[in-house]
Write a protein that holds these residues in place. Structure first.
Motif, mmCIF file in Angstrom:
data_model
loop_
_atom_site.group_PDB
_atom_site.id
_atom_site.type_symbol
_atom_site.label_atom_id
_atom_site.label_comp_id
_atom_site.label_asym_id
_atom_site.label_seq_id
_atom_site.Cartn_x
_atom_site.Cartn_y
_atom_site.Cartn_z
ATOM 1 N N ASP A 292 65.374 14.422 72.681
ATOM 2 C CA ASP A 292 66.755 14.646 72.633
ATOM 3 C C ASP A 292 67.386 15.847 71.690
ATOM 4 N N TYR A 293 66.570 16.156 70.747
ATOM 5 C CA TYR A 293 66.990 17.219 69.844
ATOM 6 C C TYR A 293 66.975 18.577 70.423
ATOM 7 N N CYS B 61 69.166 18.855 60.438
ATOM 8 C CA CYS B 61 68.420 17.721 59.795
ATOM 9 C C CYS B 61 67.444 17.054 60.526
ATOM 10 N N HIS B 62 66.611 16.387 59.816
ATOM 11 C CA HIS B 62 65.783 15.578 60.493
ATOM 12 C C HIS B 62 64.833 14.916 59.460
ATOM 13 N N PHE C 264 59.101 21.133 63.004
ATOM 14 C CA PHE C 264 59.139 20.685 64.308
ATOM 15 C C PHE C 264 60.611 21.070 64.647
ATOM 16 N N VAL C 265 61.747 21.215 63.848
ATOM 17 C CA VAL C 265 62.977 21.717 64.256
ATOM 18 C C VAL C 265 62.887 23.292 64.493
ATOM 19 N N ARG C 266 62.313 24.011 63.653
ATOM 20 C CA ARG C 266 62.098 25.292 63.731
ATOM 21 C C ARG C 266 61.574 25.819 64.869
ATOM 22 N N ALA D 176 63.430 27.996 67.923
ATOM 23 C CA ALA D 176 62.929 29.141 68.534
ATOM 24 C C ALA D 176 62.627 28.975 69.838
ATOM 25 N N GLN D 177 62.402 27.835 70.637
ATOM 26 C CA GLN D 177 62.073 27.870 71.920
ATOM 27 C C GLN D 177 63.606 27.657 72.691
ATOM 28 N N GLU D 178 64.451 26.820 71.979
ATOM 29 C CA GLU D 178 65.533 26.413 72.839
ATOM 30 C C GLU D 178 66.554 27.284 72.558
#
Length: 301
Positions: free
Chosen positions: A228-229, A249-250, A259-261, A265-267
């Motif tokens: 979902d992120y 935040c995670h 993980f978030v970075r 970059a992908q999305e």
């Protein structure tokens, strides 16, 4: 005084009347106390036990706080996976409603009524960052819960804050938190929606200068970070103004900041990484990124 109690004593001295984590056993920094978390909501101490601890440890903790005149009430929450939370008032008075002070702002805390206090103490640096950057800004607060980020935003001079969360109870407490601080509620909006199904409504008051993403790390049926992120990040281009900042935040110890970075970059490559906010000294962790990760990204103009 042993090292563990010297640490707690020093944290109490540093906190004064401000809310603070006194012992973050879950960070693994204190051997033998991995299941123990202790929070200070002046003048009450809350001990959360995520597994059984020895009777000797419990007696030592109770005695230590009973001998500190600053502590007028001690509550122990017995928690743990697969068990119902039990509340034990060890001594003194633990009011149904406490008012927590943080960075000169006030928040409602209901320590006996709910499992979570409603104010996540490990996000103090994030709230301070938002307050510092909100002057005249339109702010979107996703997964707002009790709207602590919103309170910080309005205190920082935000033009508008939109809070989105499925919890009507959380948003109700959020409204009370704003009133507690004397804020103008005409600048605050509360949306009790499932955001993954409500992007049209969320987009309408925008676009936004600051977007805060602070989801639960894992909440089956509501939010699973791995899936979902990225769905949230895909929506950023339609929500953000040019030059907008995102506080992402995670809080899953299984993931570090990459993980978030990597998801960003992908999305959403339109946003570039700016900084990782520093870890708070009252949340020491053996793993450098074992606790909450609060990252700032900026929309490429």
């Amino acid at each position: 005084m042993t090292d563990i109690y010297r640490w707690i004593h020093d944290q109490l001295n540093t906190a004064d009347n401000q809310c603070r984590r006194l012992l973050h056993g879950r960070g693994g920094f204190f051997p033998g106390y991995e299941a123990v978390v202790i929070d200070w909501f002046s003048p009450v101490v809350i001990i959360r036990l995520y597994a059984d601890v020895s009777e000797t440890t419990l007696i030592e903790l109770k005695t230590f706080f009973a001998n500190d005149p600053r502590v007028t009430g001690l509550l122990i929450q017995h928690r743990g996976r697969g068990r119902e939370t039990q509340h034990e008032v060890v001594f003194g008075e633990v009011p149904e409603l406490l008012i927590a002070d943080e960075s000169s702002l006030k928040y409602e805390i209901r320590p006996i009524q709910f499992q979570n206090s409603g104010l996540f103490l490990d996000m103090r640096n994030g709230r301070d960052w938002v307050r510092l950057h909100s002057q005249d800004k339109k702010v979107l607060n996703l997964f707002s819960f009790t709207c602590a980020f919103s309170v910080a935003s309005i205190a920082g001079g935000a033009q508008l804050v939109v809070n989105v969360d499925m919890s009507k109870r959380g948003l109700s407490i959020g409204r009370a938190n704003h009133q507690l601080n004397g804020h103008d509620l005409s600048k605050v909006s509360f949306m009790p929606y499932d955001m993954l199904k409500s992007w049209g409504r969320i987009r309408r008051p925008g676009p936004y200068d600051i977007i805060i993403i602070d989801p639960p790390s894992f909440q089956p049926g509501s939010f699973v970070a791995e899936n979902d992120y990225r769905k949230v990040l895909r929506r950023l281009p339609e929500l953000a103004l040019p030059g907008a900042q995102v506080l992402a935040c995670h809080n899953d110890p299984a993931h570090n900041q990459t993980f978030v970075r990597d998801l960003m970059a992908q999305e959403c490559p339109q946003f570039s990484f700016v900084e990782l906010l520093p870890t708070q000294e009252d949340f020491p962790d053996l793993e450098s990124e074992g606790g909450v990760k609060a990252m700032v990204f900026k929309h490429n103009d």
